[in-house]
Design an enzyme around this catalytic site. Structure first.
Site: not given
Ligand SMILES: *[C@@H]1O[C@H](CO)[C@@H](O)[C@H](O)[C@H]1NC(C)=O
Length: 314
Positions: A66, A70, A199, A215
């Site tokens: 992540r 990002h 994910h 997930w």
């Protein structure tokens, strides 16, 4: 620069001098001297020692993916602004963006690696942490180049709102939003679906995004499990949590209540174009790995004008 090329005995002299002339912007010749394998090993150590220390399944794996994403996903192809070069996420405004909540922890954890390898820039380190997380989780090798630099502040940060929202209300709106976000970065539908396959790793935390849960049942293993679950499980709106009422944002759960999907995940099987690609990846993990590696590498280099390798001029 010349000595670097001349040092390679396999390069014929004529080619070497032509290469020297055509390298107008040889930023790659002064690419960070960081010892890439050693830095990767330090990040891998950090991931594995953290996992065994916590033993609760909430590993750094997903958080580093992540972080890398990002740092890079602030890019816009329209004006070539944003992207991972500069490691602007260390400063306001990006440090304060809602989408970046919880990522300070990930940046702080990488400080030990930076101390051991001061030669690597933060911008390279943050993106590399995502690469190592994927590779250590059993995913494909991700092509990675060093050479990003660190800016002194966040003055050139793009406006907030470029990272995707997991929920824009009704499915067509959510699909449209997700498509807009990835098209803005220059990704096709296929590349986008491949990227969302990350994910497979990690989970949502109520104190970061507000959503809860993983997930898949193997959140530190890279696989096509996310796609298989999307296709095969029945996903319903989450109503309860820990015996009480679920008060967080709208999300979906499987019949056990242990796994989750965001509205933007469920949207992928409700949109016919996306659903076709989801099914291909659910059926063929090798295909997913191949396309993920290419798309993730492209993501980490958005807005980072690496010069073409000189051998590619021929
Ligand atoms: C990163 O940005 C700086 C400042 O704009 C630029 O000089 C440098 O070439 C960029 N690095 C790469 C690898 O593109």
């Amino acid at each position: 620069m010349f000595s670097r090329i001349a040092a390679s005995s396999a390069v014929p002299l004529a080619v070497a001098s032509a290469a020297t002339l055509s390298l107008a912007s040889p930023a790659d010749a002064k690419a960070s001297p960081a010892n890439l394998p050693a830095v990767k090993a330090s990040i891998a150590d950090l991931i594995s020692s953290d996992a065994s220390a916590r033993g609760d399944g909430t590993a750094l794996t997903g958080t580093f993916v992540r972080l890398a994403w990002h740092c890079s996903g602030s890019y816009s192809a329209a004006d070539n602004s944003g992207g991972s070069n500069g490691s602007r996420m260390r400063f306001e405004p990006e440090a304060k963006w809602g989408a970046n909540a919880g990522l300070k922890m990930a940046r702080d954890r990488l400080e030990g690696v930076k101390e051991k390898h001061p030669e690597i820039s933060y911008a390279d380190l943050y993106t590399l942490s995502g690469v190592v997380a994927v590779e250590e989780a059993g995913g494909p090798s991700i092509p990675f180049r060093l050479g990003r630099s660190d800016f002194a502040d966040g003055a050139t940060s793009p406006p907030d709102g470029r990272l995707p929202d997991a929920d824009k209300g009704a499915v067509p709106k959510t699909v449209g939003h997700v498509r807009d976000v990835f098209n803005r970065m220059g990704f096709s539908d296929r590349e986008m679906v491949a990227l969302v396959g990350a994910h497979a790793l990690g989970r949502c935390h109520t104190d970061a995004s507000g959503y809860w849960g993983p997930w898949t049942n193997a959140e530190t293993t890279m696989s096509n499990e996310y796609f298989r679950l999307l296709v095969e499980e029945k996903w319903t709106i989450k109503k309860t949590h820990n015996g009480g009422k679920w008060t967080g944002p709208e999300q979906y759960e499987d019949k056990t209540g242990n796994l989750m999907m965001l509205p933007s995940d469920v949207a992928l099987i409700q949109d016919p174009e996306f659903a076709k690609i989801v099914k291909e990846f659910a059926d063929n993990e090798d295909l997913f790995f191949k396309e993920f590696a290419a798309s993730f590498s492209k993501l980490l280099e958005l807005g980072v004008p690496f010069p073409k390798a000189w051998w590619k001029f021929w």
